[in-house]
Scaffold this motif. Structure first.
Motif, PDB file in Angstrom:
ATOM      1  N   GLY A  57       0.824  -1.218   0.000  1.00 55.28           N
ATOM      2  CA  GLY A  57       0.000   0.000   0.000  1.00 55.28           C
ATOM      3  C   GLY A  57       0.853   1.261   0.000  1.00 55.28           C
ATOM      4  O   GLY A  57       0.557   2.232  -0.703  1.00 55.28           O
ATOM      5  N   ILE A  58       1.936   1.232   0.770  1.00 53.02           N
ATOM      6  CA  ILE A  58       2.851   2.377   0.810  1.00 53.02           C
ATOM      7  C   ILE A  58       3.499   2.568  -0.565  1.00 53.02           C
ATOM      8  O   ILE A  58       3.619   3.696  -1.053  1.00 53.02           O
ATOM      9  N   LYS A  59       3.874   1.470  -1.191  1.00 56.07           N
ATOM     10  CA  LYS A  59       4.472   1.568  -2.524  1.00 56.07           C
ATOM     11  C   LYS A  59       3.489   2.210  -3.505  1.00 56.07           C
ATOM     12  O   LYS A  59       3.867   3.059  -4.309  1.00 56.07           O
ATOM     13  N   LYS A  60       2.227   1.821  -3.440  1.00 53.84           N
ATOM     14  CA  LYS A  60       1.227   2.395  -4.353  1.00 53.84           C
ATOM     15  C   LYS A  60       1.119   3.903  -4.140  1.00 53.84           C
ATOM     16  O   LYS A  60       1.100   4.672  -5.095  1.00 53.84           O
ATOM     17  N   LEU A  61       1.060   4.325  -2.882  1.00 55.00           N
ATOM     18  CA  LEU A  61       0.948   5.756  -2.601  1.00 55.00           C
ATOM     19  C   LEU A  61       2.155   6.537  -3.108  1.00 55.00           C
ATOM     20  O   LEU A  61       2.015   7.580  -3.737  1.00 55.00           O
ATOM     21  N   LEU A  62       3.349   6.023  -2.833  1.00 54.47           N
ATOM     22  CA  LEU A  62       4.563   6.762  -3.171  1.00 54.47           C
ATOM     23  C   LEU A  62       4.924   6.658  -4.649  1.00 54.47           C
ATOM     24  O   LEU A  62       5.238   7.656  -5.282  1.00 54.47           O
TER      25      LEU A  62
END
Length: 155
Positions: A57-62
């Motif tokens: 999820g963090i990868k998707k946001l960043l």
């Protein structure tokens, strides 16, 4: 032989799953306190399935949405781990069932729609401020060297 669905994954396995270098995962650990892999003797990191979906999820946001780290941290604080985890790419086969069984993330059907981005959460872009552009322009304008007068020969 494949690992059990509940098995912890090494940093290399998680990095391969996310298609990221391992140093990025270590850096994200320092920026997102919610990411807490188990550390064994010698400092080796082992990630649970729940850690993996949070990192996804963090990868998707960043990376995909272009959000800044501060923006992603704020979103994580405001909406919680479950919401950010729900943004992750799907886990492989049996691993997804483990996360689902432990109620780590809401089912996509029941998950609320993504909130509208707030005004203070903006994607990261490289832009020059007006001060920087003026400074750059004046910096590149060369001023001629001072004139020197030639001495006339008295000899």
């Amino acid at each position: 032989m494949a690992k059990s669905a509940e098995a912890f994954r090494t940093i290399s396995e998680v990095a391969e799953w996310l298609d990221l270098p391992t140093h990025v995962l270590r850096f994200w650990e320092s920026k997102f306190t919610q990411v807490k892999p188990v550390k064994r003797a010698g400092g080796r990191r082992y990630y649970r399935p729940n850690d993996m979906v949070l990192l996804g999820g963090i990868k998707k946001l960043l990376h995909d949405d272009g959000m800044t780290i501060k923006g992603a941290q704020k979103m994580l604080r405001d909406h919680g781990v479950k919401h950010i985890s729900s943004l992750s790419q799907p886990l492989d086969g049996e691993l997804a069932e483990v996360v689902s069984d432990t109620n780590a993330i809401d089912m996509v059907v029941d998950a609320p729609s993504a909130p509208k981005p707030e005004a203070d959460i903006v994607p990261f872009t490289h832009r020059k401020s007006t001060d920087e552009s003026e400074a750059t322009e004046t910096k590149h304008q060369k001023t001629p060297p001072p004139r020197r007068h030639r001495k006339t020969g008295d000899a």
